[in-house]
Design an enzyme around this catalytic site. Structure first.
Site, short mmCIF file in Angstrom:
data_model
loop_
_atom_site.label_atom_id
_atom_site.label_comp_id
_atom_site.label_asym_id
_atom_site.label_seq_id
_atom_site.Cartn_x
_atom_site.Cartn_y
_atom_site.Cartn_z
N ASN A 116 0.83 -1.21 0.00
CA ASN A 116 0.00 0.00 0.00
C ASN A 116 0.86 1.25 0.00
O ASN A 116 1.96 1.27 0.54
CB ASN A 116 -0.99 -0.02 1.19
CG ASN A 116 -0.41 0.67 2.41
OD1 ASN A 116 -0.47 1.88 2.54
ND2 ASN A 116 0.19 -0.12 3.30
N PHE A 120 -1.65 8.03 4.50
CA PHE A 120 -2.43 8.62 5.61
C PHE A 120 -3.69 9.36 5.13
O PHE A 120 -3.94 10.51 5.52
CB PHE A 120 -1.58 9.59 6.45
CG PHE A 120 -0.47 8.97 7.25
CD1 PHE A 120 -0.45 7.61 7.51
CD2 PHE A 120 0.55 9.77 7.77
CE1 PHE A 120 0.59 7.06 8.28
CE2 PHE A 120 1.57 9.23 8.53
CZ PHE A 120 1.59 7.87 8.78
N SER A 185 5.71 4.96 8.88
CA SER A 185 5.05 4.68 7.61
C SER A 185 5.97 5.10 6.47
O SER A 185 6.55 6.20 6.52
CB SER A 185 3.74 5.46 7.49
OG SER A 185 3.32 5.43 6.14
N ASN A 187 5.05 5.88 3.52
CA ASN A 187 4.31 6.59 2.48
C ASN A 187 4.13 8.08 2.71
O ASN A 187 3.46 8.75 1.94
CB ASN A 187 2.93 5.93 2.28
CG ASN A 187 3.08 4.48 1.85
OD1 ASN A 187 3.84 4.19 0.94
ND2 ASN A 187 2.38 3.57 2.53
N THR A 188 4.70 8.60 3.78
CA THR A 188 4.72 10.06 4.00
C THR A 188 6.19 10.47 3.95
O THR A 188 6.98 10.04 4.79
CB THR A 188 4.10 10.42 5.37
OG1 THR A 188 2.72 10.08 5.34
CG2 THR A 188 4.23 11.90 5.68
N LYS A 221 5.76 3.21 17.13
CA LYS A 221 5.68 2.16 16.09
C LYS A 221 6.85 2.32 15.14
O LYS A 221 7.02 3.39 14.54
CB LYS A 221 4.36 2.26 15.35
CG LYS A 221 4.18 1.16 14.30
CD LYS A 221 2.74 1.02 13.89
CE LYS A 221 2.54 -0.06 12.84
NZ LYS A 221 1.12 -0.24 12.48
N ASN A 250 5.98 -1.76 11.38
CA ASN A 250 5.16 -1.25 10.28
C ASN A 250 5.49 -2.04 9.01
O ASN A 250 6.18 -3.06 9.08
CB ASN A 250 5.48 0.25 10.10
CG ASN A 250 4.26 1.04 9.64
OD1 ASN A 250 3.55 0.59 8.72
ND2 ASN A 250 4.00 2.16 10.25
C1 LIG Z 1 -3.56 -0.97 3.60
C2 LIG Z 1 -2.74 -0.73 4.83
C3 LIG Z 1 -2.84 0.48 5.52
C4 LIG Z 1 -2.08 0.70 6.67
N1 LIG Z 1 -2.20 1.90 7.32
C5 LIG Z 1 -1.49 2.10 8.47
C6 LIG Z 1 -1.63 3.31 9.18
O1 LIG Z 1 -2.40 4.20 8.83
N2 LIG Z 1 -0.87 3.46 10.30
C7 LIG Z 1 -0.01 2.50 10.76
O2 LIG Z 1 0.63 2.69 11.79
N3 LIG Z 1 0.12 1.34 10.10
C8 LIG Z 1 -0.60 1.12 8.97
N4 LIG Z 1 -0.46 -0.06 8.31
C9 LIG Z 1 0.48 -1.07 8.83
C10 LIG Z 1 -0.22 -2.13 9.65
O3 LIG Z 1 -0.80 -1.58 10.82
C11 LIG Z 1 0.75 -3.24 10.07
O4 LIG Z 1 1.69 -2.69 11.00
C12 LIG Z 1 1.55 -3.82 8.91
O5 LIG Z 1 0.70 -4.01 7.79
C13 LIG Z 1 2.19 -5.16 9.27
O6 LIG Z 1 1.25 -6.10 9.72
P1 LIG Z 1 0.55 -7.21 8.77
O7 LIG Z 1 1.65 -7.95 8.05
O8 LIG Z 1 -0.26 -8.05 9.70
O9 LIG Z 1 -0.31 -6.45 7.80
C14 LIG Z 1 -1.21 -0.31 7.15
C15 LIG Z 1 -1.12 -1.53 6.47
C16 LIG Z 1 -1.87 -1.75 5.33
C17 LIG Z 1 -1.75 -3.07 4.62
#
Ligand SMILES: Cc1cc2nc3c(=O)[nH]c(=O)nc-3n(C[C@H](O)[C@H](O)[C@H](O)COP(=O)(O)O)c2cc1C
Length: 336
Positions: A116, A120, A185, A187-188, A221, A250
């Site tokens: 992704n 934000f 993140s 993406n910022t 995080k 993350n």
């Molecule tokens: C589509 C998407 C959006 C996410 N948005 C955020 C976010 O806004 N803030 C954040 O701290 N992590 C965000 N994450 C990260 C997840 O909270 C998580 O830390 C990360 O995906 C790893 O866990 P997973 O492998 O179980 O997905 C996002 C992940 C995905 C896939």
């Protein structure tokens, strides 16, 4: 109750593009959150409780919802009914923002992964605070801990990041059982530079010394792409500033484990992140007393167990939940 997610719901959702499916799911859970009988039906998914106490909070079970699924906190009662032991909403930024151009979420079903580059997209701290106040006033607040994850608005220059976080913190802390500072993140632009010791120290000091009726546990995080040296510096700063826990991790910018023809720009999550993320959990547990909340690649009971064996105290789901649905929670809880 028979699990209809994989045979029925997932094929329907996966016939839509990833972001449309996401909006459809969130809109449905938001509607269900206002409807008692539907919540009671969802509760059939709830695994038996296995309480755990950490930094002064009692978690119904150690498996929580990771940030990003419910960025705007619209479906708190539904997440509780599905059985999550805690719920993290956000990332919320001071300023409402649309995020990056679409498409910006990509599924890799063979790899049980997502990429992704949302950036934000969220309603902003004022709107989220207003919504949370309404949830509380209407008696729909969940009985499980709610964490609020905050980040930097895209338009705010990095040197003013602290004020941006402070703005969201002041508005949202009253609703939060804990507050997560997202400095990881991908993406910022520039956000991950806030993991550098001087910047992180400034941010933690400013938020930590903010006067308020009750001190809220602060969580940081972090990125899975930190080197061991960088991680040790982050841990030292977190210890100095009394951070309650670290979420590891993350999404990653390391796409080496996925086929290049499927690659997209953005943060990779799900199964290909699992090992890297677990390695960080292990490194933190070995080098620090700060409790770890594991996030990254939990797709079944075994990958959840791996996190706890590595030293995690709690864990969070995102990508695994997209692929496996609510049954994943029950499976993990039965086998932990
Ligand atoms: C589509 C998407 C959006 C996410 N948005 C955020 C976010 O806004 N803030 C954040 O701290 N992590 C965000 N994450 C990260 C997840 O909270 C998580 O830390 C990360 O995906 C790893 O866990 P997973 O492998 O179980 O997905 C996002 C992940 C995905 C896939």
């Amino acid at each position: 109750m028979k699990n209809l997610y994989q045979p029925l719901v997932r094929p329907l959702l996966f016939s839509l593009d990833a972001e449309t499916a996401h909006h459809f799911t969130i809109a449905s859970l938001r509607r269900l959150s206002h409807f008692g009988p539907a919540l009671r039906a969802l509760k059939r998914f709830t695994p038996p409780s296995k309480p755990k106490t950490l930094f002064g909070l009692t978690f119904r079970n150690p498996i929580g919802l990771a940030a990003g699924l419910d960025k705007n906190g619209v479906a708190l009662p539904a997440w509780e009914a599905l059985g999550f032991g805690f719920i993290e909403i956000g990332t919320v930024t001071a300023v409402a923002q649309p995020g990056n151009p679409k498409p910006r979420i990509f599924r890799l079903p063979q790899q049980q992964a997502l990429i992704n580059r949302l950036g934000f997209n969220n309603d902003g701290a004022d709107a989220v605070a207003k919504r949370l106040r309404r949830v509380r006033e209407t008696g729909r607040w969940p009985a499980v801990p709610v964490g609020i994850n905050i980040g930097k608005s895209r338009t705010t220059p990095l040197e003013h990041a602290t004020n941006d976080y402070l703005y969201s913190f002041r508005l949202l802390r009253d609703f939060a059982d804990y507050v997560t500072l997202n400095v990881s993140s991908p993406n910022t632009p520039g956000l991950r530079e806030l993991q550098e010791p001087a910047a992180l120290s400034r941010l933690l000091h400013a938020i930590g010394s903010e006067p308020g009726p009750v001190a809220k546990p602060l969580i940081v995080k972090i990125s899975p792409d930190l080197s061991l040296v960088e991680l040790e510096a982050v841990l030292a700063v977190c210890e100095e500033n009394g951070v309650a826990a670290i979420i590891a991790t993350n999404t990653t910018l390391d796409h080496s484990l996925i086929p290049s023809e499927l690659d997209e720009k953005g943060g990779l999550s799900g199964a290909p992140l699992r090992e890297k993320s677990t390695a960080l959990v292990r490194d933190i547990a070995a080098n620090s007393k700060i409790p770890v909340i594991a996030s990254g690649g939990i797709c079944d009971a075994e990958s959840a167990r791996e996190k706890f064996d590595a030293g995690a105290k709690l864990a969070q789901l995102y990508t695994g939940f997209i692929f496996r649905g609510p049954a994943l929670l029950r499976e993990i809880m039965e086998k932990l």
